[in-house]
Design an enzyme around this catalytic site. Sequence first.
Site, PDB file in Angstrom:
ATOM      1  N   CYS A 114     -15.105  -0.638 -25.905  1.00  0.00           N
ATOM      2  CA  CYS A 114     -15.523  -0.559 -27.299  1.00  0.00           C
ATOM      3  C   CYS A 114     -15.084  -1.850 -28.017  1.00  0.00           C
ATOM      4  CB  CYS A 114     -14.943   0.714 -27.914  1.00  0.00           C
ATOM      5  SG  CYS A 114     -15.232   0.995 -29.660  1.00  0.00           S
ATOM      6  N   ASP A 161     -26.768   3.642 -26.651  1.00  0.00           N
ATOM      7  CA  ASP A 161     -25.707   3.044 -27.458  1.00  0.00           C
ATOM      8  C   ASP A 161     -26.354   2.197 -28.535  1.00  0.00           C
ATOM      9  OD1 ASP A 161     -23.505   1.659 -28.519  1.00  0.00           O
ATOM     10  OD2 ASP A 161     -22.498   1.540 -26.586  1.00  0.00           O
ATOM     11  N   HIS A 192     -22.358   5.764 -25.816  1.00  0.00           N
ATOM     12  CA  HIS A 192     -21.219   4.893 -26.102  1.00  0.00           C
ATOM     13  C   HIS A 192     -19.914   5.644 -25.837  1.00  0.00           C
ATOM     14  CE1 HIS A 192     -19.040   1.599 -28.022  1.00  0.00           C
ATOM     15  NE2 HIS A 192     -18.309   2.521 -28.635  1.00  0.00           N
TER      16      HIS A 192
END
Length: 224
Positions: A114, A161, A192
């Site tokens: 991330c 995502d 994600h």
Amino acid sequence: MSEKVSFPVKDGSSATGAIVWPKQGGKAPAVVLIQEWWGLNDHIRSLLDRLAAAGFIALAPDLYHGKTTKDATEANRLMTELDKPHALEEIAGAVRFLSAHERSNGKVGIIGFCLGGALSLAAAATVPELAAVVPFYGVPSPAPDYSRVKAPILAHFASRDEWATPAAAEAIRKELAARGQSMDLHIYDADHAFANDTRPDVYNPDAAKLAWERSIAFLKQHLG
């Protein structure tokens, strides 16, 4: 179990983080692990343990300096307020610390998720000592100077995502490939944060297992 560690940063300050040592004796390859937007939490510490179990010295810099959160709004604020140039200096400090450590074989890679995936790609362009780069679903903004990337990259992205999009990842891969730089890109049928086993809403066990196995093999190939 991780222990607290401090290491110098180029501007003369010091940074802290969590470090885990592999069980085997002798010199070992090293990996810097970069947190998600939640901070250096128990999930990231569990990944340190997994890296150490795979034979790596693993260090996660505490880029939020003691702060963690479980609230997405607060996490977004912490990520937005992060001094990213200084965070990259702290990451560089962690890389240099591991490279010179007596337990290290001198080779250091980076893996991030991330926010940490974005910072891993940024570090690929700003930390020349890196020998391998493994970003999970993160794209740095603004984009760094990818022409400075030396280390091979293994990137993991998710098909669903909207933040770190497959299209953005493919654009980076094409830019690097045009200059003969190496980026192996895998797109998983997932959301994600699919590798985060503390988030049942998005965790994809099959994709997470495959991505982790690929990552460990890649790191061993380039750091061993």
